[in-house]
Design an enzyme around this catalytic site. Structure first.
Site, PDB file in Angstrom:
ATOM      1  NE  ARG A  10      11.022 -11.260  -0.528  1.00 10.69           N
ATOM      2  CZ  ARG A  10       9.715 -11.181  -0.307  1.00 10.69           C
ATOM      3  NH1 ARG A  10       8.897 -12.108  -0.793  1.00 10.69           N
ATOM      4  NH2 ARG A  10       9.211 -10.188   0.390  1.00 10.69           N
ATOM      5  CB  SER A  12      10.357 -11.744   4.802  1.00 13.13           C
ATOM      6  OG  SER A  12       9.998 -12.920   4.088  1.00 13.13           O
ATOM      7  CE  LYS A  84       1.281 -15.015  -2.122  1.00 11.26           C
ATOM      8  NZ  LYS A  84       1.818 -13.655  -2.210  1.00 11.26           N
ATOM      9  CG  ASP A  85       6.080 -13.449  -4.212  1.00 12.89           C
ATOM     10  OD1 ASP A  85       4.970 -12.904  -4.342  1.00 12.89           O
ATOM     11  OD2 ASP A  85       6.622 -13.641  -3.110  1.00 12.89           O
ATOM     12  CB  SER A 130      -2.968  -8.805  -3.542  1.00  9.58           C
ATOM     13  OG  SER A 130      -3.698  -9.524  -4.511  1.00  9.58           O
ATOM     14  CG  LEU A 131      -3.328  -4.612  -8.533  1.00 11.24           C
ATOM     15  CD1 LEU A 131      -3.073  -4.365 -10.007  1.00 11.24           C
ATOM     16  CD2 LEU A 131      -3.932  -3.369  -7.897  1.00 11.24           C
ATOM     17  NE  ARG A 132      -5.125 -13.392  -5.678  1.00  8.33           N
ATOM     18  CZ  ARG A 132      -5.457 -13.776  -4.455  1.00  8.33           C
ATOM     19  NH1 ARG A 132      -6.689 -14.191  -4.206  1.00  8.33           N
ATOM     20  NH2 ARG A 132      -4.579 -13.761  -3.473  1.00  8.33           N
ATOM     21  NE  ARG A 133      -4.400 -12.180  -0.673  1.00  9.72           N
ATOM     22  CZ  ARG A 133      -3.172 -12.442  -0.284  1.00  9.72           C
ATOM     23  NH1 ARG A 133      -2.329 -11.446  -0.031  1.00  9.72           N
ATOM     24  NH2 ARG A 133      -2.767 -13.695  -0.131  1.00  9.72           N
ATOM     25  NE  ARG A 150       4.557  -3.935  -1.022  1.00 10.63           N
ATOM     26  CZ  ARG A 150       5.733  -3.557  -1.520  1.00 10.63           C
ATOM     27  NH1 ARG A 150       5.810  -2.440  -2.226  1.00 10.63           N
ATOM     28  NH2 ARG A 150       6.818  -4.273  -1.322  1.00 10.63           N
ATOM     29  N   GLY A 151       4.420  -4.614   2.984  1.00 18.86           N
ATOM     30  CA  GLY A 151       5.230  -5.116   4.086  1.00 18.86           C
ATOM     31  C   GLY A 151       5.057  -6.608   4.283  1.00 18.86           C
ATOM     32  CG  ASN A 152       7.568  -8.594   7.215  1.00 18.48           C
ATOM     33  OD1 ASN A 152       6.735  -8.289   8.051  1.00 18.48           O
ATOM     34  ND2 ASN A 152       8.863  -8.438   7.417  1.00 18.48           N
ATOM     35  CB  VAL A 153       3.255 -12.116   7.554  1.00 22.54           C
ATOM     36  CG1 VAL A 153       2.174 -12.509   8.563  1.00 22.54           C
ATOM     37  CG2 VAL A 153       3.023 -12.824   6.226  1.00 22.54           C
ATOM     38  CB  THR A 155       5.202  -5.122   8.216  1.00 24.46           C
ATOM     39  OG1 THR A 155       6.597  -5.301   8.463  1.00 24.46           O
ATOM     40  CG2 THR A 155       4.919  -3.645   7.984  1.00 24.46           C
ATOM     41  NE  ARG A 156       1.582  -7.559   3.512  1.00 23.26           N
ATOM     42  CZ  ARG A 156       1.324  -7.983   2.287  1.00 23.26           C
ATOM     43  NH1 ARG A 156       0.100  -8.319   1.951  1.00 23.26           N
ATOM     44  NH2 ARG A 156       2.277  -8.075   1.387  1.00 23.26           N
ATOM     45  CB  CYS A 243       2.207  -6.788  -9.994  1.00 20.09           C
ATOM     46  SG  CYS A 243       2.975  -7.900  -8.800  1.00 20.09           S
TER      47      CYS A 243
END
Length: 308
Positions: A10, A12, A84-85, A130-133, A150-153, A155-156, A243
């Site tokens: 990818r 990113s 993890k993806d 993340s649903l887990r988080r 959402r978004g890459n690191v 962006t967040r 997911c």
């Protein structure tokens, strides 16, 4: 010099950092120059879809589908992924051939209004995709307002600066690979915030039967990481994890012994079940599957139906 290996990834910053780490390790292992490699950037559906949770758009495979298509078509020779993806079921003809040494698997809190989740003011917004988080945050602090992030690191982190949320949680491994450890305000212990299966590990996917590539990768494959991931992915696969399912799992390897801790949790954080197993690292996949069957039996099928 003619390109010997095309590395698909990818685009990113984190994905590129992982691709270049893979390249650097292969260069060192085989005494090859940088010119022998080509990093091929491939845009994925997961990168393009930013307006809704991945669980609604199709799940984990959205970050791998186009890269795997390029691998099957022969446009690249290996695919580098955040483990993890990776879905537990790979396309026919592909396999995970190698894992690089695992980074720190903990989650990191990055706070603006407070340094820790516990110190956040009541009702503060915490962003995560993340649903887990999300579920773990709600379990710790039911009063917080958990919002989709959402978004890459980068962006967040920008969204935090813009005041969209008071804090967010990111994988510490990714921040370390990007040289962004300084943004972390709290490292959350594994027993408080168990990670996603595969978190912190770089997985390398290849075409089955591509012997030359397999021989190259054997020199950089980390056996303990591979064993840990075999356990965690077996746990995830036996629970039909995707997911849509808040699942955590972490296997630690020491002196040939494996210790696994797994968790399933409801999206609202109010119900959870844990499992812990130990055994030989050689039996990693069996231990992961056994752990999944144990926690499923205790939770009951209705618990899983409630996730969908």
């Amino acid at each position: 010099m003619q390109t010997i290996l095309r590395i698909g990834t990818r685009g990113s910053p984190l994905a590129l950092a992982q691709a270049h780490e893979t390249q650097a390790r292969l260069m060192a292992a085989h005494g090859m120059p940088a010119e022998a490699f080509e990093v091929v950037v491939i845009s994925t559906s997961g990168d393009r879809i930013q307006d809704r949770p991945l669980s609604e758009a199709g799940g984990k495979g959205l970050f791998t589908k186009e890269i795997e298509e390029a691998l099957l078509a022969g446009r690249i020779d290996i695919a580098v992924h955040s483990s993890k993806d990776m879905p537990t079921q790979l396309p026919d003809g592909l396999e995970l051939s190698a894992f690089l040494p695992r980074e720190d698997a903990r989650d990191a809190f990055v706070g603006k209004a407070a340094k820790t989740i516990a110190e956040l003011p009541r009702g503060a917004k915490v962003g995560s995709s993340s649903l887990r988080r999300q579920a773990l945050i709600r379990r710790m602090r039911p009063d917080l307002d958990v919002v989709m992030f959402r978004g890459n690191v980068q962006t967040r982190l920008r969204k935090l600066d813009e005041g969209v949320a008071a804090g967010t949680i990111l994988a510490y491994a990714g921040l370390k690979r990007l040289g962004l450890e300084h943004v972390v305000t709290d490292l959350i212990p594994l027993d408080v915030f168990p990670p996603a299966p595969g978190q912190g590990a770089i997985g390398i996917e290849t075409r089955i039967g591509d012997r030359d590539v397999e021989k190259m990768l054997a020199a950089v494959h980390d056996v303990p990481t591979g064993q840990a991931l075999a356990c965690e992915r077996a746990f995830l696969a036996a629970l039909d994890g995707s997911c849509r399912t808040p699942i955590a799992g972490y296997a630690a390897i020491e002196a040939g012994k494996l210790s696994f801790a797994g968790l399933i949790i409801s999206p609202d954080g109010t119900q959870s079940h844990t499992v812990e197993l130990q055994g030989s690292a050689q039996d990693a996949a069996r231990i992961g599957g056994e752990a999944a069957r144990s926690v499923r039996a205790r939770a009951g099928e209705k618990f899983f139906d409630g996730w969908l």
